[in-house]
Scaffold this active site. Sequence first.
Site, PDB file in Angstrom:
ATOM      1  N   GLY A 398       0.833  -1.193   0.000  1.00 24.29           N
ATOM      2  CA  GLY A 398       0.000   0.000   0.000  1.00 24.29           C
ATOM      3  C   GLY A 398       0.868   1.243   0.000  1.00 24.29           C
ATOM      4  N   ALA A 399       1.946   1.187   0.788  1.00 27.59           N
ATOM      5  CA  ALA A 399       2.893   2.295   0.861  1.00 27.59           C
ATOM      6  C   ALA A 399       4.133   1.790   1.582  1.00 27.59           C
ATOM      7  CB  ALA A 399       2.287   3.487   1.597  1.00 27.59           C
ATOM      8  N   MET A 400       5.208   2.584   1.517  1.00 34.24           N
ATOM      9  CA  MET A 400       6.460   2.199   2.156  1.00 34.24           C
ATOM     10  C   MET A 400       7.093   3.422   2.797  1.00 34.24           C
ATOM     11  SD  MET A 400       8.616  -0.001   3.028  1.00 34.24           S
ATOM     12  CE  MET A 400      10.070   0.394   3.972  1.00 34.24           C
ATOM     13  N   GLU A 401       7.524   3.266   4.070  1.00 35.95           N
ATOM     14  CA  GLU A 401       7.937   4.395   4.899  1.00 35.95           C
ATOM     15  C   GLU A 401       9.378   4.833   4.696  1.00 35.95           C
ATOM     16  OE1 GLU A 401       8.390   0.626   7.550  1.00 35.95           O
ATOM     17  OE2 GLU A 401       6.992   1.366   6.038  1.00 35.95           O
ATOM     18  N   ASN A 402       9.939   4.690   3.503  1.00 38.13           N
ATOM     19  CA  ASN A 402      11.313   5.126   3.279  1.00 38.13           C
ATOM     20  C   ASN A 402      11.515   6.514   3.878  1.00 38.13           C
ATOM     21  OD1 ASN A 402      11.592   2.848   1.341  1.00 38.13           O
ATOM     22  ND2 ASN A 402      10.265   4.143   0.084  1.00 38.13           N
ATOM     23  N   HIS A 434      -0.171   6.619   8.726  1.00 39.02           N
ATOM     24  CA  HIS A 434       0.567   5.398   9.067  1.00 39.02           C
ATOM     25  C   HIS A 434       2.040   5.544   8.696  1.00 39.02           C
ATOM     26  CE1 HIS A 434       0.804   0.881   9.472  1.00 39.02           C
ATOM     27  NE2 HIS A 434       1.867   1.088   8.693  1.00 39.02           N
ATOM     28  N   GLU A 435       2.304   5.989   7.465  1.00 39.06           N
ATOM     29  CA  GLU A 435       3.701   6.083   7.003  1.00 39.06           C
ATOM     30  C   GLU A 435       4.447   7.210   7.722  1.00 39.06           C
ATOM     31  OE1 GLU A 435       2.578   2.908   5.055  1.00 39.06           O
ATOM     32  OE2 GLU A 435       4.624   3.581   5.352  1.00 39.06           O
ATOM     33  N   HIS A 438       5.676   6.054  11.036  1.00 38.74           N
ATOM     34  CA  HIS A 438       6.885   5.241  10.893  1.00 38.74           C
ATOM     35  C   HIS A 438       8.164   6.084  10.903  1.00 38.74           C
ATOM     36  CE1 HIS A 438       5.818   1.100  10.415  1.00 38.74           C
ATOM     37  NE2 HIS A 438       5.041   1.287   9.365  1.00 38.74           N
TER      38      HIS A 438
END
Length: 834
Positions: A398-402, A434-435, A438
């Site tokens: 869904g997404a990535m917290e880079n 959410h991201e 993180h």
Amino acid sequence: MPPVSQSREVLTAMDSGQPLPTLSFGRKNGCFVPKNIAIILGVFFLGSLLATGLLVYYYATPHRPDVAGSSTHSIINPIEASSSPVASTAEFVGSPPPPQATSKEPVQVSTTSTTTEAPETRKKIDVRLPRSIVPLKYVVRLQPFINGNFSIMGSVEITMKVLEPTQNVSLHMADIISKNETIKLKMADDMSAQSLKITEHKYDADREFYIAMLDQELVKDRKYVLSMNFEGYLNDQLKGFYRSQYTNKSGQKKMIATTQFQPTDARRAFPCFDEPALKAEFEIFIARQANMSAISNMPRINTSLVPDQPGWVWDHFNSSVPMSTYLVAFVVSDFSHINSTANKNTLFRVWARQEAIDQAEYAKAIGPDVTTYFEDYFSIPFPLPKQDMIALPDFSAGAMENWGLITYRETALLYDPAVSSASNKQRVAAVVAHELAHQWFGDLVTPSWWTDLWLNEGFASYLENLGVDAVEPTWKMMEQFLVDDLHSVFALDCLESSHPISIPVGHPSEIEAIFDKISYNKGASIIRMMNHFLTEPTLRQGLTNYLNHFKYKSAEQDDLWRFLTEQAHQDKNLPQDLTVKDIMDTWTLQMGYPLITVTVKGDGSAMLSQERFLLVKNENSTDTHDYKWWVPISFTSEDAMNFNDTRPSAWMDKTEPTKTISGLPTSPNKWVIVNLQQTGYYKVNYDANNWQQIIRQLKADHTKIDVSNRAQILDDALDLARGGVLSYDVAMDALSYLDKETEYVPWKTALNNLGYVKNMLSRTASYGAFKRYLISLLEPLYKKVGFADNLNDPHLDQLIRVQAISWMCSLDYKDCVTQVVSLFKRWMEQPADK
């Protein structure tokens, strides 16, 4: 051998150009082919074998180095660039100094002998790197040929510190062709000195290790620099450094290059120490065509031309703070972006395709506000100077917290009020929050290993609700938490096939398997429970202390428990002889959850007992574990209704078979409700009389009971009935008040559970009566919210309208079906509006 007469006949016919005679086939005669035809066929066959061998040799996945072998060997890369501007250059050049190779020259692949093993054997392989060396800084240079042959020319320099004497250097590498002649190892304090001798290059395909064997031992506490040129590949597998494609409004196909490194795919972009605890600084250089743009974790500090490559430039990005490899990110695209200055300390940019950039306005608006909220929540400023968020056409998660460059699936970042639903808007807000959570919990402090993944995802899943609630308070996210997180994971964790939230993992396939609802939703649910039994001020201060102590480092589950215990004891919110670890280990190290059975005695007390709740009891189960938990008990009663004090009035010790609580009504006509606002991760069953008193109150005035507890009562009753613990007569009687209910969360809870009942009755004679019963409950709600959508309605009204219409139409309610048919006919008659 054919008869002579027939052979001569065939040869004569061939010489004269006459039609060939029919060849005879049979057990004795066989099949006869002329000699010169046989020679031609033989030559053709041998030529085909040779051509096939060459094609396999040159074209069979040349970018994968995991070929079994016993010694170092050369592989010629056959990929010829169709449009790459460097396809014919003699060497890979640019500023800063790049790898000394092109995609056309020979390369070296280091391999060691490997054997094919069964999956269960592979899982026993120790995939962890030796701890004799740790990375301090990477300098990574990459030139991806997005519009060419999809190859990646790269180099890496890794500054390392030796913790223990060792005679080899091991790091991760996968889907990369190493150029062994370029691999150098030097002392960091004397880069002009001669390189240390590497006696052998090894590649362990099972563990995805590259190993440099040395002729001398590395000295403890000294720093060394390993440098290497390599060639990679922009894959189409949505992991590592991969390519993505979209079609613009003119019908042109456009390519972009992007990354997804979590959990173990940074090693597919560049050789690295690819474990979360091995944090380091990253200095990134990306070569791109001048008509595209590149972004990474940190701001760009300069751009320079690539010598001898017209139209190409190098983007140089600032060195990062220490971070894990899985958080490194870069994207090369032709996307547009919009800026926000809502957060004074951080530059916010949202990126998307040019045709979709106007749909990024909502994310741009809430992102800075959510960040400001988390800065206040953690009492720690966002540590980076900028935050990019980008919507990608192809993205597996869904997404990535880079860190500093969050990547999203388009549906998780873009919102168009003209066509998107209220649930779409809520999803965008939740994923963004959410991201951003993180960026502190996961990025600033990272779990040392994937066993504690649940800490990352559980906290982010819990905190996202707080973040959204801060920017959209009318959505009542902490009430919605019950149906979206708690009840949804209850449905999984009541099965014997569940698993503990904290589970040892090793092989990458095991790591990927735990990205599930147990890690996310159960993690969030037990953190919410902890927030209530510790109190929010204690939890927040404990988190702040933990994050400040371990910032830019990694930690384990027990480290967090220690900091929370210290704060809880200081605040006197936990008995001095009880620790957070004592409590939480019962929730993280064993699967499932308890059913608390409450028997109200009528003398001002009640007896409680606990057992694991299983939806289906398996008489042949081999699970002999004695499931017991530390359970926080909160309760209220009809005599002194207070649903807001969610701190536990008592604890049910994991060693106690029963627990007696006091301070309850002495009258048998008064109800008691346990687990206020359903903050505890457990279900509650009551004696028959107490169920009757609760149902009486719901029918008389349901608003006297907190909305979250109304949802709890419905969810518990229907689940207990489904599990054979409670009579369906009681459960359905509890539902009968719903014709007066107008709140979203109780209705969503009821309908989620009634889906099972509807399916079970749909092919029985009772289905007609069941439909009429549900329609009688839903009809007042359906009439209240109406059929027509209205974007100006309150958010929760839009959500509950969807539920009412969906169910009433599925129950063949006449007005609903008529409206739907009318809308469909209108749509069919107006094709221009499709």
